[in-house]
Structure formats: structure tokens, C-alpha cells
Design an enzyme around this catalytic site. Structure first.
Site, PDB file in Angstrom:
ATOM      1  N   SER A   1       0.811  -1.289   0.160  1.00  0.00           N
ATOM      2  CA  SER A   1       0.053  -0.160  -0.102  1.00  0.00           C
ATOM      3  C   SER A   1       0.827   1.192   0.038  1.00  0.00           C
ATOM      4  O   SER A   1       0.462   2.377  -0.231  1.00  0.00           O
ATOM      5  CB  SER A   1      -0.909  -0.011   1.269  1.00  0.00           C
ATOM      6  OG  SER A   1      -0.159   0.020   2.402  1.00  0.00           O
TER       7      SER A   1
ATOM      8  N   LYS B   1      -6.353   4.824   8.190  1.00  0.00           N
ATOM      9  CA  LYS B   1      -5.317   5.605   7.658  1.00  0.00           C
ATOM     10  C   LYS B   1      -5.608   7.067   7.515  1.00  0.00           C
ATOM     11  O   LYS B   1      -4.666   7.898   7.935  1.00  0.00           O
ATOM     12  CB  LYS B   1      -4.796   4.722   6.241  1.00  0.00           C
ATOM     13  CG  LYS B   1      -4.246   3.412   6.366  1.00  0.00           C
ATOM     14  CD  LYS B   1      -3.786   3.186   5.113  1.00  0.00           C
ATOM     15  CE  LYS B   1      -3.248   1.635   5.121  1.00  0.00           C
ATOM     16  NZ  LYS B   1      -2.571   1.138   3.375  1.00  0.00           N
TER      17      LYS B   1
END
Length: 839
Positions: free
Chosen positions: A663, A706
């Protein structure tokens, strides 16, 4: 030197606040509180698993057992119980199974199969039968009739014995001898004038007289021995006669009782054969029914012996219908040890010795589930020694024999019971995780043969109006079952929204019933503390906040270290080759996001991109794949017609554990491009997303955590309106952000941008157009990619210049070396012109 940052370009990728959170409307139901909602009879969203379980139950063939696989907390056990109970009510009640004594071989008990309820009837009948005999037989043997007939037998035999010896005595008297009856038995002695001679008188007789008497003594002695043997035979006849009398009179009582029992179980031939064996054994052991004689020295020992004698006629009902409800049994085995699963043979201490018999055989869960269903937790089953092998053996053979573990493993060689095996017809349902299922499938070749059906549970279900309505009814059902306060409509909506966040998808709902139940309990606690009658949305929010605070110590420590400057994360300004990436960490029950700095450096090289985490074995394989993928993008995009003369280094700064996942590959690629182009990247933005070899941005997990992790850092430092995050556009359906984040975006104090390609992220983070190829195959000046290609061309020229310089130096060195190593010219030979070199 870094290039001067130009004015930022117009940003068009900002996500509107409405896309950051999907509220629950519950349009399919009209209610104010959950009190008015009907109960939900089934676990929602698991139709696939329900159908698989039902199909397996319909196939009555060996091997069609079921493994229910899925994550914990999705209602696997509830679905199993619901489906099986509905089926069990329609199934017939299975037969009773009993163990009885095998009188011919006591170490091999026999098994009896009886109709439901008949096992307890046979046991009660046998107990009454033996109790009656224990009273009737002693009374019979002490009756006047028995005593009279026994005395007649004794008198007849005694008279015959007496007549035998009278005749022998008369014969002896006629021969001058006397037949004497002494305590030691019968003997013969010489006699004169009716008096027995003493030894001295006998010695005074003439020798001829002594010889005559001796001959007569020897002849009569032989007759005496025959008479004694005949008398002993008569004594045996007397005992046999009395025994036969006892048997005859006892049979009149035992036979009547036995016939009565046989008539009650006339439809079970096995019971008739067993009762015949019982009758024969009783007639062979009548003495055990007699009353203890008066003056017994050890009455305890006699009573113990009598008790042991009568235990042999007990009926051990291993499994009976009295122990279960009507219909097929459903057994949930929560502690599947070897004896709990397969049965056990117990021992009792008697006079300092451990003994056992058929009455001490105990049923296991497989016995109790015979004819029905057995549900076992797979992890618990595999954790118990030998339980898995024992279960497989029983399912493969279709037979079940209780045994001790020591004898099963061959560790004990002493004599033990060998009960007759019981045929089993049971459906076994294992409940476990996908990890255990696939491990068994890969490592145990027998597993697939015995568990042919897998029922896979869904982790989530589609979030539609219909499912939102079902979820609201599920909340109402769980609240009523747990006796919680009813929930207001807004509170139910917030619970549904949280279920969507737990699924990490605004278009899905989590099926984690355990987590849902926990949230309801915690919200109910806050409502009761306020003394209100219903649980409101503030109580649900309070429970979620309290849960976050309970497990948020590590998250708080990271945020504190960032604010104190111990973790270097900037939220303003711009920098070359430096970018904020977003990571997700899981510590116990805590799962949170936080920013991490990624740095990149570039220099002249041979095309190698060094990942520091991978070099020191702190980079996982997926992370390494992401780095190799972005390296492939760089080479394919910018170095198709010339050597790739770049050498670069990437690093996750201030991380000291393993880095896994791809990611961060978008952030790493942007940092590399920034370093190459010497164009600064905004530090007020954080980036997450993976890229493929064509530069397309791919979705990642944990997008909500996140975003919120970077938001918390920015909010603690003060929101400026320039801060935000860049996420893949394909992650937009997954957004279910906290309300404070949504409010900040709506107020323009925080931004969320969604991109589909690395070009969009580069433009957004640098403020310059990323660049497109012109007709001449080159990027326009003033773009990021023009600066990248210029730098790569510069590195290529530098490499060529160094290559040329190296070649010249090598030629000079090689030339000087040859001059130094040439041999001295040889003197000319005669006849050769001067100056001609020698060969």
C-alpha cells in the site's frame, strides 16, 4: 539544487463530504424503538452455509459430514443449532443401547439394541426381577416343603447306607470279625465270643488261627472298601438329589419371572436370548441368593460378595431416550477429550484392587449423538491428544467401541474389557476457522473422505435497504434475548453504520454477531447509568469512544511521539524525495492508522533500486513485490530507448519492525520521482495506494484508519485547510470515516483526494502537471516528467562520459603496460640487414 516550487495547479480530485460516510436510513421499517420490531428467527446473510448444511444432512451416506468454516463471531454455532433443531424435530427418536453381562465370556460384554424407552424398562424389569428372586429363593429354600423333601432324600440315602453296612457287619460277625465305626471311618477287627480281641490276645492265638483270621480280614477289607465307595456314591447322589430339588423348586420361581419378562420384550429376540442366559446363570449360582448363615465371621465381606454377584444381572443403559428429548439428539461437545468423545471404562477400588465390569462402561458424546448430530469445535478437537484419530476411526468404520486410552495405544497389556462394538449413524459437524479447514485438507488425506461438505460463512453481506431492515430486527432480537434496554431508531442506525465500518465497506455490513452483541451491551451500560428508558445514539457513540480509549494506549504513544518530534512527520511545507505514507498497525484488539515518512535518494548507477527494508530482511514479500513493480514502471515509462542509468534507495524511516504490504508503493514512486526531478512534494498531504506496472493506482485495506491516523496528527497540530490524504479512487466505496473527520472536510479544514493513476498523484502532490508525451515523443517543459527524463538523460550522458573516460584511461594504462613489458631486441644475425627485428 532543488528546483523552486511553482504555484500549485488546480485540484479536481477532492472527495465531497457525502462520499466519506454513508448514513443508515432503514427505509424498510417504520419504528421509534426496537420494542416494536419482530424477532429475527435466523442469522442473516448466511444462506450459502445454511444450504450446504441442509444438503449434507439430507445425504444419508457415510462421509457426508460437514465442516463449518468462517471467522469467529459470525454465528456459525447459532446457524448450526437452528438448522439441526428444525431437522431433529422431524427425525425419529433413535434406539436405546445397553450393555449386559456375557456369562460365557465376562470380559466381552454384549450389546442390546432396544426401541426408544425400552432400555430403562429392561433395566427396571431386571432390577425388580432380581429383587424378587432375592426374596423368593431364600424363602423357598427355607420352606417346609423344601425341607421335607430334602429330608426324605437324606433319609432314603441314609437308610440305604445303613443297610449296606448292616449287611457287611452281619457277614463279618459270621466270620468271627467285628465291623467297627470309628471317628476315622469303618474298620474290621478279630472277635471271640462277641468281644473284640486286644492286640495281646490276638498274639496269643495259634498261628493257624491268626492266618485264618487274616485271610478273612483281607477278604472283608476289600468288601469294606467297596461298601465305603458305594456309600460315598450314595452321598453324592444325596447332594445331587438335593441340588436337583433346589434347581427344580427354584426353576418354578425363576421360570415364571423370566417368562413374564420375555413376554414384555417378545419383539426383541436378543432380550429373550439374554434372559435365557440369565436364568441359566441364576440356576447355576443359587447359593448366592441364600441368606447369610448365622454367626458369619465377616458380614461385610459376605455383603460385598453378594453385591458383586448381583451386579452381573444389571442392565447398563448406555444411551436411553430418557436422557434426551424426542426426536434426533443434538450434542454439542465442548470438551472433546478421547474418553468424552468415544466413551470410557471406569474402575472401582475393591479391597485395595481396581476392578471393572460391563456396568462401568460410560457413554461418550458419539454414543449420545448416535442417530442424530454431533457438533464439535475443530480447534478444541485437534488440541486434545488422539481425539481426532479416534473420531476418524469411528466415522470410517461405522462402529464405536468404548476403550481406555492406554489399551488403545498398546501401553497397557493387562486383561481389559472388550465390549461388543455399537454401529453408529451420526452426522458430525465441525466448526472452525478457514485456516484449520485448509490445513486439514492439505495435510490429512482422510479428511476429505470423511468431511465431504464444507459450509463457508460470509464475513459480510450487501448493504441494501432490505438488509438494513433485517439488521435492525437482528439488533432488536439480540437486545431482547440479552434483556437490554430498547434502542432508539437513531441508535439502531448508528449500529448499522458501525457494522458497515467494521466491514470496511460502505456497501457491505459485517456479520460479526459477537462484536455487535458486545457493542449493544456496552451501549446499554451507558444508558442505564443515565437512568433512561432507551439506548440512544449518544450511548452508542460513547461506547465506541470508550472502546477506542480502552485499547488506544499504543496509538496515543505514537501520536505523542510524533507531536514531540521524536517521530519525524511533517504536516506543512514541501521537501524533495520525502513523503508521508500511511500505515495500519494492529496490537491486540487495537487497530489504528498512523503516518510514516518515506525517503528516496537517486544517483548515477546501473538501474538498481535498493529497498533498505528488504536488504536487512525487514521487508515482507508483498512489500518487495511493490518496490519491484514501481521499478518496472520507471523503466518502462522513462527508459525504453536508452540505458536505465539510475541507482536509487528507498527507506521507511524510523521503523524497526517488519514492513509488509504494497500500500506504500504509490508513495514510494512519488518520492522517487520527486528525487529524480528535484521537485518538492507537499508534506501537508499523506499518500496511500499501490500501483501496477502501468501506473494505475490500486485499492488498499484499512483506508478509514489510515485517513483518521493522519487527521489526528494534523488536528493535534492545528488544521490549516491544506492538509489531507490521497487515496485510490477504487477505495471510495470503503469510506466510513469518523464524524469529526467528515465535519472537518465539510468545513474545508481537511481534504481527501481520490486518484486513479500515478500521474494524478504526482500532479496533486507537486503542484505541477505530471506531463504527457508530445508528438515528438517527449514531455513538455515545465512538467514533472520532463524534469525526470532530463535528469535520466543527464545520468545517461554522465554514464557515457564516464564510460569513454574509463576506456581512454584503460587504453593508456594498457599501452604503458605493453611498453614496459616489451622484450629487448635481439642482436642481428649475420646476413640480415641492420634493424630487422628478431622473430
Amino acid at each position: 539544487m532543488p528546483r523552486k516550487r511553482p504555484p500549485p495547479i488546480e485540484i479536481t480530485s477532492a472527495v465531497v463530504p457525502e462520499r466519506l460516510y454513508r448514513p443508515a436510513r432503514i427505509d424498510g421499517l417504520a419504528f421509534e424503538t426496537t420494542d416494536t420490531l419482530e424477532d429475527l428467527p435466523v442469522v442473516i446473510g448466511q444462506q450459502r452455509a445454511r444450504d450446504a448444511l441442509a444438503d449434507a444432512m439430507d445425504i444419508r451416506h457415510r462421509g457426508y459430514n460437514v465442516f463449518m468454516l468462517g471467522p469467529p463471531g459470525v454465528g456459525k454455532r447459532s446457524v448450526v443449532e437452528e438448522v439441526l433443531r428444525a431437522r431433529a424435530r422431524g427425525d425419529g427418536t433413535p434406539d436405546d443401547w445397553c450393555y449386559v453381562n456375557n456369562f460365557d465370556a465376562p470380559h466381552r460384554p454384549r450389546v442390546l439394541r432396544l426401541a426408544p424407552g425400552e432400555g430403562s424398562r429392561l433395566r427396571a424389569g431386571m432390577r425388580g426381577f432380581i429383587e424378587d428372586l432375592r426374596a423368593a429363593i431364600p424363602t423357598l429354600l427355607e420352606s417346609e416343603e423344601f425341607r421335607s423333601r430334602a429330608e426324605q432324600i437324606e433319609a432314603r440315602i441314609s437308610a440305604a447306607q445303613e443297610q449296606l453296612f448292616i449287611a457287611l457287619g452281619e457277614e463279618a460277625t459270621a466270620e468271627g470279625l467285628a465291623l467297627l465305626h470309628t471317628p476315622a471311618g469303618f474298620s474290621l477287627a478279630p472277635m471271640r465270643e462277641g468281644e473284640v480281641l486286644t492286640p495281646a490276645q490276638y498274639e496269643e492265638l495259634p498261628e493257624a488261627e491268626r492266618e485264618r483270621l487274616q485271610q478273612k480280614l483281607e477278604a472283608l477289607q476289600e468288601k469294606l472298601q467297596k461298601a465305603v465307595r458305594r456309600a460315598q456314591a450314595m452321598q453324592k447322589d444325596k447332594r445331587d438329589g438335593i441340588r436337583e430339588l433346589t434347581r427344580e423348586m427354584t426353576l418354578s420361581v425363576v421360570g415364571a419371572q423370566t417368562e413374564e419378562l420375555k413376554n414384555r420384550f417378545a419383539d426383541v429376540p436378543q432380550v429373550g436370548a439374554y434372559l435365557d442366559a440369565v436364568q441359566a446363570d441364576i440356576l447355576g449360582n443359587i447359593d448366592s441368593f441364600r441368606r447369610p448363615p448365622e454367626g458369619e465371621v465377616n458380614p461385610f465381606a459376605f455383603a460385598l460378595a453378594a453385591d458383586n454377584a448381583f451386579r452381573r444381572y444389571e442392565v447398563n443403559v448406555l444411551v436411553g431416550s430418557d436422557d434426551r428429548a424426542a426426536g434426533a439428539p443434538i450434542v454439542f461437545e465442548d470438551y472433546p477429550t478421547f474418553p468424552n468423545l468415544l466413551g470410557r471404562i471406569e474402575n472401582v477400588a475393591r479391597l485395595g484392587t481396581l476392578v471393572t465390569d460391563f456396568s462401568l462402561i460410560q457413554a461418550g458424546s458419539l454414543h449420545r449423538a448416535n442417530g442424530g448430530y454431533l457438533v464439535i469445535d475443530a480447534h478444541k478437537l485437534l488440541s486434545q491428544p488422539f481425539s481426532w484419530e479416534g473420531l476418524k476411526r469411528a466415522l470410517a468404520t461405522g462402529q464405536l467401541r468404548p476403550e481406555t486410552m492406554g489399551h488403545s495405544l498398546g501401553l497397557v497389556t493387562t486383561a481389559a474389557l472388550e465390549p461388543e462394538p455399537i454401529p453408529i449413524d451420526v452426522k458430525v459437524v465441525l466448526v472452525g476457522s478457514r485456516h484449520i479447514y485448509y490445513l486439514l485438507l492439505a495435510l490429512d488425506p482422510e479428511f476429505e473422505e470423511l468431511f465431504k461438505v464444507s459450509a463457508d460463512f460470509e464475513d459480510e453481506l450487501v448493504r441494501s435497504d432490505e438488509h438494513e431492515a433485517l439488521y435492525a430486527r437482528l439488533v432488536a432480537t439480540l437486545a431482547r434475548e440479552a434483556r437490554l434496554l430498547p434502542l432508539e431508531r437513531a441508535a439502531v442506525a448508528r449500529v448499522i453504520e458501525h457494522a458497515s465500518r467494521e466491514a470496511e465497506d460502505s456497501e457491505r455490513l459485517s456479520t460479526q454477531l459477537e462484536q455487535l452483541t458486545d457493542l449493544l451491551h456496552e451501549s446499554d451500560l451507558l444508558a442505564r447509568r443515565e437512568g433512561v428508558s432507551c439506548t440512544g445514539v449518544r450511548h452508542v457513540d460513547g461506547a465506541l469512544q470508550a472502546r477506542r480509549e480502552r485499547v488506544g494506549r499504543i496509538e496515543g504513544k505514537l501520536l505523542e511521539a510524533t507531536l514531540r518530534g521524536q517521530l519525524l512527520v511533517e504536516t506543512s511545507g514541501a521537501a524533495v524525495g520525502r513523503i508521508n505514507a500511511l500505515s495500519v498497525s494492529a496490537v491486540g484488539q487495537s487497530r489504528f492508522g498512523h503516518p510514516t515518512r518515506i525517503t528516496a535518494t537517486t544517483r548515477l548507477g546501473d538501474g538498481e533500486i535498493i529497498d533498505i527494508q528488504r536488504e536487512i530482511d525487514l521487508g515482507g514479500p508483498i512489500h518487495s513485490k511493490g518496490v519491484l513493480t514501481l521499478a518496472s514502471f520507471l523503466g518502462a515509462r522513462f527508459s525504453t530507448d536508452r540505458p536505465h542509468c539510475l541507482s536509487a534507495t528507498l527507506s521507511f524511516e524510523q521503523t524497526y519492525g517488519e514492513v509488509e504490504g504494497d500500500s506504500a508503493s504509490l508513495a514510494e514512486l512519488v518520492a522517487l520521482l520527486s528525487s529524480l526531478a528535484e521537485i518538492p512534494v507537499l508534506q501537508s498531504m499523506a499518500v496511500t495506494g499501490s500501483v501496477n506496472q502501468h501506473g494505475q493506482v490500486q485499492p488498499i485495506g484499512g483506508v478509514n484508519e489510515k485517513i483518521e491516523g493522519f487527521f489526528d496528527v494534523c488536528a493535534a497540530r492545528g488544521l490549516t485547510g491544506d492538509q489531507g490524504v490521497v487515496i485510490p479512487a477504487s477505495n471510495l466505496p470503503h469510506l466510513m470515516l469518523r464524524q469529526d473527520v467528515v465535519a472537518a472536510v465539510a468545513a474545508g479544514r481537511f481534504r481527501v483526494h481520490a486518484v486513479t493513476h500515478v500521474d494524478d498523484a504526482v500532479a496533486l502532490l507537486t503542484g505541477l502537471p505530471s506531463g504527457t508525451l508530445g508528438r515528438n515523443g517527449e514531455y513538455r517543459p515545465g512538467t514533472v516528467y520532463f524534469a525526470v527524463t532530463s535528469r535520466l538523460l543527464e545520468l545517461s550522458v554522465m554514464r557515457q562520459a564516464f564510460a569513454n573516460l574509463s576506456a581512454r584511461i584503460r587504453r593508456v594504462v594498457e599501452s604503458g603496460t605493453r611498453k614496459k613489458t616489451l622484450p629487448e631486441p635481439a642482436p642481428p644475425k649475420p646476413g640480415k640487414p641492420p634493424g630487422t627485428p628478431a622473430r
